[in-house]
Write a protein that holds these residues in place. Structure first.
Motif, short mmCIF file in Angstrom:
data_model
loop_
_atom_site.label_atom_id
_atom_site.label_comp_id
_atom_site.label_asym_id
_atom_site.label_seq_id
_atom_site.Cartn_x
_atom_site.Cartn_y
_atom_site.Cartn_z
N GLY A 7 0.81 -1.21 0.00
CA GLY A 7 0.00 0.00 0.00
C GLY A 7 0.84 1.26 0.00
N VAL A 8 1.91 1.27 0.79
CA VAL A 8 2.79 2.44 0.82
C VAL A 8 3.59 2.54 -0.47
CG1 VAL A 8 4.85 3.40 1.94
CG2 VAL A 8 2.89 2.69 3.31
N GLU A 9 4.01 1.41 -1.03
CA GLU A 9 4.66 1.46 -2.34
C GLU A 9 3.73 2.06 -3.38
OE1 GLU A 9 7.66 -2.42 -2.00
OE2 GLU A 9 5.67 -2.62 -2.90
N GLY A 10 2.45 1.66 -3.35
CA GLY A 10 1.48 2.22 -4.28
C GLY A 10 1.26 3.70 -4.06
N ASN A 18 10.49 1.79 7.43
CA ASN A 18 11.77 2.07 6.76
C ASN A 18 11.57 2.54 5.32
OD1 ASN A 18 13.56 1.52 8.91
ND2 ASN A 18 13.25 -0.67 8.61
N LEU A 19 10.53 2.02 4.67
CA LEU A 19 10.20 2.47 3.32
C LEU A 19 9.80 3.95 3.33
CD1 LEU A 19 9.68 1.78 0.34
CD2 LEU A 19 7.40 0.99 1.01
N PHE A 66 10.70 9.55 2.28
CA PHE A 66 10.43 10.88 2.83
C PHE A 66 11.25 11.03 4.12
CE2 PHE A 66 6.50 9.16 0.92
CZ PHE A 66 6.35 10.04 -0.15
N PRO A 67 12.50 11.47 4.02
CA PRO A 67 13.39 11.49 5.18
C PRO A 67 12.88 12.32 6.36
CG PRO A 67 14.64 11.75 3.15
CD PRO A 67 13.20 11.83 2.76
N SER A 68 12.03 13.29 6.12
CA SER A 68 11.53 14.12 7.21
C SER A 68 10.18 13.65 7.74
CB SER A 68 11.42 15.58 6.77
OG SER A 68 10.46 15.71 5.72
#
Length: 283
Positions: free
Chosen positions: A82-85, A136-137, A142-144
């Motif tokens: 879902g986050v990949e999508g 971690n994804l 989105f590093p912040s």
């Protein structure tokens, strides 16, 4: 601000209504958005399989995904895929990204051991590992981003624990539990949206880690039923979540203990029990 609510279920919808009342634009993204409020812009998308769907002009994203069930495959499809999508459909980088994760990523510990945001996760089950991979994804993309690890969310109309007490389902009275009322969780996410320098990790838990037996005995008294049986052969288990960082960030919780939250939830079902004094100092 234009906010995309990814996986806009009960939690996301309640947050979105608060945002709309404050004058913000809300886009609710879910597979079947027909039931979302008319005040939301909607996006019909299966984030686990988004196809050629895209969206642009989003200032902030709040990710509140909910698996269809508790199976390993459902967690994999809902969270990691879902986050990949979600990442694939965003045509511009939002200024703020918030993921609601779970304290279950921490894994097991010695019974009653305390964990905070500096505790290294040791996820053991497949769902916990999937949540950890998803965190971690998000950090990589989105590093912040801010991650909120929620303890057991309660206070809504449906409650598996209340239903279990009413049905007399046996539980392990010695299992340590942590919870957060949904209204305090929504306050936390809303504050993360608008704080200039938000923390990147928060554990959303109330101020009263407690053994499950104390909770079910309180609920049984409030509901005027007998306490459920104790699974006496099961040993003490679970950890306690420390919430100092959350308290420092949003101030006093509206529902600092399970007693406060369940009294509010059950007020129309039965007379409230005498709150008494918890042996662990939670009142």
């Amino acid at each position: 601000m234009k906010v995309l609510l990814a996986g806009c279920g009960g939690l996301g919808t309640r947050l979105g209504l608060r945002l709309v009342r404050s004058g913000h634009e809300v886009v609710g993204a879910r597979r079947r958005p027909e039931q979302l409020p008319d005040s939301f812009e909607t996006l019909a998308v299966d984030l686990g399989n988004p196809g050629d769907t895209t969206i642009d002009g989003i200032d902030a994203v709040v990710i509140t995904l909910t698996p269809d069930d508790y199976s390993d495959a459902s967690y994999e499809q809902t969270y990691r895929r879902g986050v990949e999508g979600l990442i694939s459909i965003l045509r511009s980088r939002p200024k703020r990204v918030i993921l609601v994760s779970s304290t279950r990523v921490l894994g097991s510990a010695s019974p009653g051991e305390t964990a905070d945001e500096d505790t290294e996760p040791l996820p053991e089950s497949a769902p916990a590992r999937t949540l950890w991979e998803t965190e971690n994804l998000i950090r990589s993309a989105f590093p912040s981003a801010s991650i909120v690890r929620a303890a057991g969310i309660y206070g809504r109309e449906d409650s598996r624990l209340v239903d279990g007490v009413l049905s007399g389902r046996a539980v392990n009275y010695r299992r340590w539990t942590n919870r957060i009322h949904y209204r305090d969780l929504i306050r936390t996410v809303e504050a993360l949206l608008f704080t200039s320098d938000p923390p990147q990790l928060l554990h959303a838990a109330d101020s009263c880690p407690v053994q499950l037996g104390e909770v079910v005995e309180f609920l049984a008294s409030a509901l005027n039923v007998s306490p459920p049986p104790d699974l006496r052969k099961e040993p003490e288990a679970g950890r306690r979540i420390e919430n100092t960082r959350l308290h420092d960030f949003i101030g006093a919780l509206e529902f600092p203990t399970f007693r406060d939250g369940y009294r509010h939830q059950l007020r129309d079902l039965a007379p409230a029990a005498d709150p008494g004094l918890s042996p662990h100092g939670c009142v």
